[in-house]
Design a protein around this motif. Structure first.
Motif, PDB file in Angstrom:
ATOM      1  N   THR A  31       0.819  -1.200   0.000  1.00 42.86           N
ATOM      2  CA  THR A  31       0.000   0.000   0.000  1.00 42.86           C
ATOM      3  C   THR A  31       0.857   1.256   0.000  1.00 42.86           C
ATOM      4  N   PRO A  35      -3.874   4.993   5.823  1.00 37.89           N
ATOM      5  CA  PRO A  35      -5.165   4.301   5.945  1.00 37.89           C
ATOM      6  C   PRO A  35      -5.144   2.927   5.280  1.00 37.89           C
ATOM      7  N   GLY A  36      -4.487   2.850   4.116  1.00 35.89           N
ATOM      8  CA  GLY A  36      -4.383   1.566   3.437  1.00 35.89           C
ATOM      9  C   GLY A  36      -3.576   0.567   4.242  1.00 35.89           C
ATOM     10  N   GLN A  39      -5.728  -0.731   7.240  1.00 38.01           N
ATOM     11  CA  GLN A  39      -6.741  -1.659   6.733  1.00 38.01           C
ATOM     12  C   GLN A  39      -6.108  -3.008   6.376  1.00 38.01           C
ATOM     13  N   LEU A  42      -5.046  -5.019   9.591  1.00 38.60           N
ATOM     14  CA  LEU A  42      -6.173  -5.593  10.330  1.00 38.60           C
ATOM     15  C   LEU A  42      -6.858  -6.698   9.536  1.00 38.60           C
ATOM     16  N   GLU A  43      -6.856  -6.575   8.216  1.00 38.08           N
ATOM     17  CA  GLU A  43      -7.507  -7.575   7.375  1.00 38.08           C
ATOM     18  C   GLU A  43      -6.668  -8.846   7.236  1.00 38.08           C
TER      19      GLU A  43
END
Length: 229
Positions: A31, A35-36, A39, A42-43
């Motif tokens: 990324t 923010p990317g 995300q 966490l994913e």
């Protein structure tokens, strides 16, 4: 090993991805923004995050903040920071976490893929990898070459400091050495005093003691200070 890469410069990000894939790492996400990054972490819950400190949207400390936010949700997440600069507050904040699995490397001092991969594996295993320039900057208020206080430590104090450098809590140190937590606290205080690390509002004595220890460990020809847990 599953890795998330966060770097806003396209060529550097793609270069990291290609290098790591060639060395057998699985890149689960790459990324270009904080923010990317959050995300993706966490994913995918990777085994390691390689993070540029200065990411969009503000290009200040967004990358670090995202990584630390993810680590609050995933306490064991190893983080390897990359930067063009020695940024004291960021290194100190990361090291103050005390859970191990951290690294801080300067981009222009990564000289070989073997060296870089070795640093990755050290951090992923729960160890600490610091560029000597970062360590020197953090210990800059001490005179250059002043390591003599480390030789004043007793064998037990060196054992306690070594376990601190592994990111272990006082409770974990006590269990490992078969002593009480009160004894660990007493040894810690003695270590801080011998290293001349007086209490202050802006210095974490535990962090600085660990940095002093890392600088004392023979690097066997390596460019970075490192310690394996």
């Amino acid at each position: 090993m599953r890795v998330v890469v966060a770097e806003d410069l396209f060529l550097l990000r793609e270069g990291l991805v290609r290098l790591l894939k060639a060395r057998g790492f699985e890149i689960v996400a790459a990324t270009d923004s904080a923010p990317g990054l959050l995300q993706a972490l966490l994913e995918h819950r990777p085994d390691l995050a390689i993070v540029d400190i200065r990411l969009p949207p503000t290009h200040t400390d967004d990358g670090l903040r995202a990584a630390l936010a993810a680590r609050e949700r995933m306490p064991a997440l190893p983080i390897l920071l990359l930067s063009q600069y020695v940024e004291q507050i960021y290194a100190r904040e990361l090291l103050a976490d005390q859970r191990g699995g951290v690294g801080y490397l300067l981009k222009d001092r990564v000289f070989s893929d073997d060296q870089f991969v070795d640093a990755i594996r050290t951090v992923a295993a729960g160890g600490t990898v610091m560029d000597p320039d970062v360590v020197t900057k953090l210990l800059g208020r001490r005179r250059r070459g002043e390591r003599e206080p480390l030789f004043q430590l007793t064998e037990r104090e060196r054992q306690v400091l070594e376990l601190m450098a592994e990111g272990r809590s006082n409770s974990a140190i006590a269990n490992r050495l078969f002593i009480s937590e009160k004894a660990v606290s007493k040894h810690s205080t003695s270590i801080f005093n011998k290293l001349e690390l007086a209490p202050s509002d802006d210095d974490n004595r535990r962090v600085l003691a660990v940095l002093a220890y890392l600088m004392s460990v023979p690097r066997e020809g390596r460019t970075w200070s490192r310690h394996l847990s």
